[in-house]
Each structure stands twice: as C-alpha cells, then as structure tokens.
Motif scaffolding. Structure first.
Motif, short mmCIF file in Angstrom:
data_model
loop_
_atom_site.label_atom_id
_atom_site.label_comp_id
_atom_site.label_asym_id
_atom_site.label_seq_id
_atom_site.Cartn_x
_atom_site.Cartn_y
_atom_site.Cartn_z
N PRO A 153 20.18 36.54 27.11
CA PRO A 153 21.18 36.85 28.13
C PRO A 153 22.36 37.65 27.58
O PRO A 153 22.67 37.59 26.39
N ILE A 154 23.01 38.38 28.48
CA ILE A 154 24.22 39.13 28.14
C ILE A 154 25.40 38.52 28.90
O ILE A 154 25.34 38.37 30.13
N ALA A 155 26.44 38.15 28.16
CA ALA A 155 27.63 37.55 28.79
C ALA A 155 28.60 38.64 29.22
O ALA A 155 28.76 39.66 28.54
N VAL A 156 29.26 38.39 30.37
CA VAL A 156 30.27 39.32 30.88
C VAL A 156 31.52 38.51 31.21
O VAL A 156 31.48 37.63 32.08
N SER A 157 32.62 38.77 30.51
CA SER A 157 33.87 38.04 30.80
C SER A 157 34.72 38.84 31.79
O SER A 157 34.48 40.02 32.02
N GLY A 158 35.72 38.16 32.38
CA GLY A 158 36.52 38.81 33.42
C GLY A 158 35.61 39.23 34.56
O GLY A 158 35.73 40.31 35.14
N ALA A 159 34.67 38.31 34.91
CA ALA A 159 33.52 38.70 35.74
C ALA A 159 33.89 39.14 37.14
O ALA A 159 33.15 39.92 37.75
N THR A 160 35.00 38.67 37.70
CA THR A 160 35.32 39.10 39.07
C THR A 160 36.17 40.37 39.09
O THR A 160 36.57 40.82 40.16
N GLY A 161 36.45 40.94 37.92
CA GLY A 161 37.19 42.20 37.89
C GLY A 161 36.26 43.37 38.19
O GLY A 161 35.05 43.20 38.39
N ALA A 162 36.83 44.56 38.21
CA ALA A 162 36.06 45.75 38.58
C ALA A 162 34.95 46.01 37.56
O ALA A 162 33.79 46.22 37.93
N ILE A 199 27.77 43.07 35.91
CA ILE A 199 26.75 42.08 36.31
C ILE A 199 25.67 42.75 37.15
O ILE A 199 24.47 42.56 36.93
N SER A 200 26.11 43.59 38.09
CA SER A 200 25.13 44.25 38.96
C SER A 200 24.25 45.22 38.16
O SER A 200 23.03 45.27 38.35
N ILE A 201 24.86 45.97 37.24
CA ILE A 201 24.10 46.93 36.43
C ILE A 201 23.11 46.20 35.53
O ILE A 201 21.94 46.59 35.43
N LEU A 202 23.56 45.14 34.89
CA LEU A 202 22.67 44.40 33.98
C LEU A 202 21.49 43.81 34.75
O LEU A 202 20.34 43.88 34.31
N VAL A 255 25.20 36.63 32.30
CA VAL A 255 25.94 35.37 32.39
C VAL A 255 27.40 35.71 32.65
O VAL A 255 28.05 36.37 31.83
N ALA A 256 27.91 35.28 33.81
CA ALA A 256 29.28 35.63 34.21
C ALA A 256 30.26 34.59 33.71
O ALA A 256 30.04 33.38 33.88
N LEU A 257 31.36 35.03 33.10
CA LEU A 257 32.45 34.13 32.71
C LEU A 257 33.65 34.45 33.59
O LEU A 257 34.09 35.62 33.63
N THR A 258 34.17 33.44 34.27
CA THR A 258 35.28 33.67 35.19
C THR A 258 36.26 32.50 35.15
O THR A 258 35.88 31.39 34.77
N ARG A 259 37.50 32.78 35.59
CA ARG A 259 38.48 31.70 35.76
C ARG A 259 38.42 31.15 37.17
O ARG A 259 39.07 30.16 37.48
N LYS A 260 37.71 31.86 38.07
CA LYS A 260 37.82 31.58 39.51
C LYS A 260 36.63 30.76 40.00
O LYS A 260 35.57 31.31 40.32
N SER A 261 36.83 29.42 40.13
CA SER A 261 35.72 28.58 40.58
C SER A 261 35.29 28.95 42.00
O SER A 261 34.13 28.76 42.37
N GLU A 262 36.22 29.51 42.79
CA GLU A 262 35.87 29.85 44.18
C GLU A 262 34.96 31.07 44.27
O GLU A 262 34.45 31.39 45.35
N GLU A 263 34.73 31.77 43.17
CA GLU A 263 33.91 32.99 43.21
C GLU A 263 32.52 32.80 42.59
O GLU A 263 31.82 33.77 42.34
N VAL A 264 32.15 31.53 42.33
CA VAL A 264 30.87 31.29 41.67
C VAL A 264 29.72 31.86 42.50
O VAL A 264 28.85 32.59 41.99
N LYS A 309 26.61 27.17 19.20
CA LYS A 309 25.20 27.40 19.53
C LYS A 309 24.99 28.88 19.87
O LYS A 309 25.82 29.48 20.58
N GLU A 310 23.89 29.45 19.39
CA GLU A 310 23.59 30.87 19.71
C GLU A 310 23.17 30.97 21.18
O GLU A 310 22.16 30.39 21.57
N ARG A 311 23.97 31.69 21.97
CA ARG A 311 23.67 31.73 23.42
C ARG A 311 23.43 33.13 23.95
O ARG A 311 22.69 33.30 24.91
N PHE A 312 24.11 34.13 23.38
CA PHE A 312 24.09 35.46 24.01
C PHE A 312 23.55 36.53 23.06
O PHE A 312 23.99 36.62 21.91
N ALA A 313 22.65 37.36 23.60
CA ALA A 313 22.14 38.48 22.79
C ALA A 313 23.19 39.59 22.71
O ALA A 313 23.20 40.36 21.75
N ALA A 314 24.03 39.65 23.73
CA ALA A 314 25.08 40.67 23.75
C ALA A 314 26.19 40.19 24.68
O ALA A 314 26.01 39.27 25.48
#
Ligand SMILES: NC(=O)c1ccc[n+]([C@@H]2O[C@H](COP(=O)([O-])OP(=O)(O)OC[C@H]3O[C@@H](n4cnc5c(N)ncnc54)[C@H](OP(=O)(O)O)[C@@H]3O)[C@@H](O)[C@H]2O)c1
Length: 337
Positions: free
Chosen positions: A158-167, A173-176, A184-193, A219-224
C-alpha cells in the motif's frame, strides 16, 4: 480573429508590500501593468493552492517582487500571441516557472506569459478537467512517477497519503486507486472517512491514532508514502515504511520539521526525496500524459469536492484553507463571454 484590446481593463487580485506589511486587494489593471510575456491569455480557471494562500495573506514570504498578481496555475485561452506554436484561440495551461511569484499569475482575468512557460492542451483532457486535476494532480503524479522509476508497483504494497482531505491528498488517492494501488488515507477529520473510501482509499487512518515517538522503527506497513504535512506524521510514516520503500515529501501543512533516526535508511533502505512541481518539460509531458490516461483520477467522484469561487471570495477562502478548514480542490472560475 480580433486582436486583444490593450486598453481593456480587467480585475486582478494584486499584492503590495509596504512598511513591512503585505496587502492584497482587487484592482482594475490593463495588460501593460502585468509582467512581460509573448502571449496574452484570458484566464478561465486558476487553481488555489496552499502556497497561493500563504502568498496572498503574507503568511510566508512566497512572492519575490512587488506589486505582484499571485496564482501559480491557470488554464485559459490565448487572445494575443507573437508565437506561432501558440495561436489565438489555443487553450493552454501554465503552472510553475515562478508564475505568481516572480511573474504575474492566475488571480487575474487576463495574464501575460512568456511562451516558454506555456503548455498547449492537445490531449484528451478538457480545459475544465485539466484545471480540476491541476497542480495537485500533477504533484501527486510526480510522486507516483518517481515511485515507479524506483521499482514500486501495485504488488509492492500500500501507499500512504497524508493530509488526505486536502487538494493533493484527494487527488493522490484517486490517482493511486486508478493506477491499481492500494491507497491508505491519513486524515485528522473523522467525519470524512466515508468520503475517502468513496474516492478509492483502501484504508483510512485517523492521525490521532498514530503512536507518539518512542521506537526508531515501527511495523513495516507502506511500500511508499506521499506526505503532504511533515511534522510528527512524517516521522511515523518514515518509521513505518517497508524495506526498499520510498517517501515523497510534498508539503508542510503541519510544519517544516520532523524527527527521525537513520535506521529506516540504513536498515530498510528507505529513500526519502522531495517533490518540486516546477518540473522540466520531459517530466511535465510524461506525467500529464499519464494523468490523461492510465492515471486519470475519477473526476465524477471528486466533483463534490471541487469548489468554484470568484476572485472576490479568494481572501476569505485563503484564511479558511490555511486554518485547515477546507477540503478538496478550490478553483477561481472566471466568467468568459
Ligand atoms: N512540493 C510541491 O511542489 C507542492 C505542490 C503542491 C502542494 N504542495 C504542498 O503540499 C501541501 C498540501 O497541499 P494541498 O494543496 O493539498 O493543501 P490543502 O488543500 O490545504 O490540504 C492540506 C491538508 O493537510 C492537512 N493539514 C492541514 N493542516 C494541518 C496540520 N496543522 N496538521 C496536520 N495536517 C494538517 C489537512 O488534511 P486532513 O485534515 O485530511 O488531515 C489539509 O486538508 C502543502 O504544504 C502545499 O504547499 C507542494
């Protein structure tokens, strides 16, 4: 084809720096007020980036010389040209090349641009689609381009993306997902899950669940990783990247610094590199070619998170975006007859 009337007045959001203070307001300009260029363009869409928000509010020293019209990306139509390859009527894209920083940029109904900065839209994307993907999509695409050149494939993990609800985050996320990766989306906003799952995320992590620093490796989680935020989130992502993985440092929405040890580099061979969207032309053509093809984001799914505003709402929007209160993509939409 009628020539552009140089006496035409148009609106632009222009920034000045006086007495140690930056101010930005809408002014009426003529083309002679703008920085020099071979091509006059009627702006259709100007993407609003985090950097633009910093620039026009003076929150960071982005603009190099004043007065300046900010706006680092624009899609528009050539209305006057002294260059054969950019005839009147051509729909074009400009981003980077210090547009909106050292050259007047897209927060203006009319732009004047050096021909060397201009990309004609010859591919299958419409002007509007290009504007929606814009610099955020190009930046995410540059990260993916570099991952794949480093040997990452969808089978790597998997590839992690932080600031996931930003532009950049939503576009990434869509491109990947479109390119066949687990995002894998990382966000602060629980309402946007649910929003993030709807865009194609395979997992959503609330950053409040991230453990505080302690162990030099997790733990090893992300390829990128596509990291838009920096700070403690980047520190955790660095500790959680797999053997041979790659991290693209894209942004600093959470701060410029981060803590880390050398262990991810010397034990797991992790590569950490920066993305600078002001790319060379070969990279621009390759990445935009993929964004129009195999990596094309799902623009229908993204549509609810694209907000079109007028120039008059830009300052108010910038404050909201810098406060982390916006989501998705915001674009200044110019009314064109
Ligand atoms: N290197 C380049 O060439 C390049 C190109 C484009 C953008 N960038 C940079 O990339 C970053 C993201 O750009 P963007 O256009 O996506 O910006 P954006 O739309 O404002 O999104 C940034 C996201 O980061 C998260 N965030 C904001 N403040 C935060 C904080 N204090 N702590 C933790 N997370 C925070 C939020 O996502 P959540 O609420 O979902 O966590 C927010 O939606 C910016 O720093 C921008 O300058 C760099």
């Amino acid at each position: 084809m009628p020539h552009f009337n140089p006496d035409e007045s148009f609106s632009a959001l222009r920034s000045h720096f006086n007495d140690g203070r930056l101010s930005s307001s809408i002014e009426s300009l003529k083309v002679a007020d703008l920085s020099a260029g071979d091509v006059v363009v009627r702006s259709h869409y100007a993407g609003v980036n985090y950097k633009d928000c910093l620039a026009i509010t003076g929150r960071a020293k982005i603009i190099e010389s004043f007065p300046r019209v900010a706006g680092i990306e624009v899609v528009g139509e050539v209305v006057e040209s002294s260059v054969d390859r950019l005839p009147v009527g051509e729909i074009i894209l400009v981003h980077g090349f210090r547009t909106g920083i050292a050259f007047d940029g897209g927060f203006s109904e009319v732009m004047r641009v050096p021909a060397a900065h201009v990309m004609p839209l010859s591919g299958p994307l419409t002007g509007y689609e290009t504007a929606v993907i814009g610099l955020p999509g190009f930046t995410a695409g540059m990260a993916l381009d570099r991952f794949e050149r480093s040997g990452i494939t969808p089978r790597s993990g998997p590839i992690a993306v932080s600031g996931a609800t930003g532009a950049v985050g939503m576009m990434a996320i869509s491109i990947l997902a479109r390119a066949g990766y687990q995002a894998v989306a990382l966000t602060r906003k629980s309402e946007e899950v649910e929003t993030l799952y709807g865009l194609g995320a395979s997992e959503v992590i609330n950053v409040s669940e991230i453990p505080s620093p302690g162990k030099p490796l997790e733990k090893e989680r992300f390829a990128a990783v596509i990291d838009n935020v920096g700070g403690p989130i980047l520190s955790w992502l660095l500790r959680s990247t797999m053997q041979g993985g790659c991290i693209a440092s894209v942004g600093n929405a959470a701060g410029n610094g981060f803590d880390g040890s050398v262990l991810p580099f010397i034990l797991r061979g992790v590569q950490l590199f920066g993305v600078v969207a002001n790319a060379d032309w070969d990279t621009r053509r390759r990445v935009w070619g993929n964004l129009a093809g195999a990596w094309k984001p799902d623009l229908e799914a993204l549509a609810p998170y694209v907000k079109l505003i007028g120039l008059d709402r830009l300052m108010q929007h910038a404050e909201q975006q810098l406060a982390g209160k916006t989501r998705g993509r915001t674009i200044v939409h110019y009314k064109v007859d």
